[in-house]
Design a protein around this motif. Structure first.
Motif, PDB file in Angstrom:
ATOM      1  N   ASP A   1      53.970  46.201 -12.140  1.00  0.00           N
ATOM      2  CA  ASP A   1      54.809  45.691 -13.226  1.00  0.00           C
ATOM      3  C   ASP A   1      54.917  44.176 -13.140  1.00  0.00           C
ATOM      4  OD1 ASP A   1      58.238  45.371 -13.882  1.00  0.00           O
ATOM      5  OD2 ASP A   1      56.712  45.804 -15.386  1.00  0.00           O
TER       6      ASP A   1
ATOM      7  N   ARG B   1      56.953  41.788 -14.478  1.00  0.00           N
ATOM      8  CA  ARG B   1      58.222  41.089 -14.257  1.00  0.00           C
ATOM      9  C   ARG B   1      58.741  41.294 -12.837  1.00  0.00           C
ATOM     10  NH1 ARG B   1      61.151  42.288 -19.974  1.00  0.00           N
ATOM     11  NH2 ARG B   1      60.235  44.296 -19.476  1.00  0.00           N
ATOM     12  N   LEU B   2      58.595  42.522 -12.328  1.00  0.00           N
ATOM     13  CA  LEU B   2      59.028  42.810 -10.953  1.00  0.00           C
ATOM     14  C   LEU B   2      58.203  42.015  -9.945  1.00  0.00           C
ATOM     15  CD1 LEU B   2      60.991  44.558  -9.330  1.00  0.00           C
ATOM     16  CD2 LEU B   2      59.251  46.329  -9.266  1.00  0.00           C
ATOM     17  N   ARG B   3      56.891  41.935 -10.214  1.00  0.00           N
ATOM     18  CA  ARG B   3      55.994  41.194  -9.330  1.00  0.00           C
ATOM     19  C   ARG B   3      56.344  39.715  -9.344  1.00  0.00           C
ATOM     20  NH1 ARG B   3      51.174  42.701 -11.342  1.00  0.00           N
ATOM     21  NH2 ARG B   3      50.709  40.794 -12.460  1.00  0.00           N
TER      22      ARG B   3
END
Lengths: 109, 124
Positions: free
Chosen positions: A82, A84-86
């Protein structure tokens, strides 16, 4: 998401060069601590304040942080699909490592 | 087939991995462990350089059994990462690419890492 075309090669080279420096300096440090262990604070301070040692030690920490960053970047890219999470995770790791770099510049003066 | 529809099998415990794969993940895990332990080592360095009492505090902390165990763990992680890293550098120079050589080298790294870590731990 587009990336600059040579960044893969740059990371690869940086990782290898930092690895070689870290390997040599680590062996040097381990041998030094084994054959001349540090008993007193004054000896420790004196040893660290030698200019060539202070500089190469700081270079060692920078090499470790660069090497860690490239490694962690690869791990996050592999295991966090993902975007945004990364991005969030990479920002945290980058800030953490950068903080270590700034902290170590205070340490060795 | 779209990515979401492709079949995947992620039960890793049922797969038999080649020793090179095991070494690769060990290299990765030891790398993460070392990265996470780096701020603590910087903290110890900071404390030991700051003042005489700080230095003695670090010296005492390193003698405790818990710290001794953690040091052994760090040395093992470092040895694993170091020896397998050496193998990767040799692979970059196209040395040890053959499957049999690669297997032997991987076993060698997995055996020599705890041995060298233990040796360093005893000597330090």
């Amino acid at each position: 998401m587009s990336r600059v075309s040579s960044s893969g090669l740059k990371s690869w080279i940086t990782q290898r060069i930092s690895a070689v420096y870290i390997a040599f300096f680590s062996v040097f440090l381990l041998l030094h601590f084994i054959f001349s262990p540090i008993e007193h604070y004054t000896d420790w301070k004196q040893w660290l304040s030698q200019p060539w040692l202070a500089v190469s030690f700081y270079l060692y920490i920078i090499a470790l942080l660069l090497h860690s960053w490239i490694g962690m970047k690869d791990i996050l890219m592999d295991y966090v699909p993902d975007f945004r999470l990364r991005l969030f995770a990479m920002t945290l790791v980058a800030m953490g490592l950068l903080s270590c770099a700034i902290w170590s510049s205070f340490l060795l003066t | 087939m779209k990515t979401a529809q492709r079949p995947h099998y992620l039960n890793l415990f049922t797969l038999a991995f080649p020793v090179m794969a095991v070494l690769s993940i060990c290299h990765r895990i030891s790398g993460i462990f070392l990265t996470v332990s780096l701020p603590y080592f910087l903290f110890l360095l900071d404390l030991s350089v700051g003042s005489k009492s700080g230095f003695l505090q670090v010296k005492d902390t390193l003698q405790t059994p818990l710290a001794s165990m953690m040091l052994l763990l760090c040395l093992w992680a470092f040895s694993l990462h170091f020896w397998s890293g050496l193998r990767f550098l040799l692979l970059d120079a196209h040395i040890g690419l053959h499957k049999r050589t690669s297997q032997i080298a991987s076993w060698f790294v997995l055996v020599i890492s705890p041995l060298s870590a233990f040796l360093l731990w005893r000597l330090l």
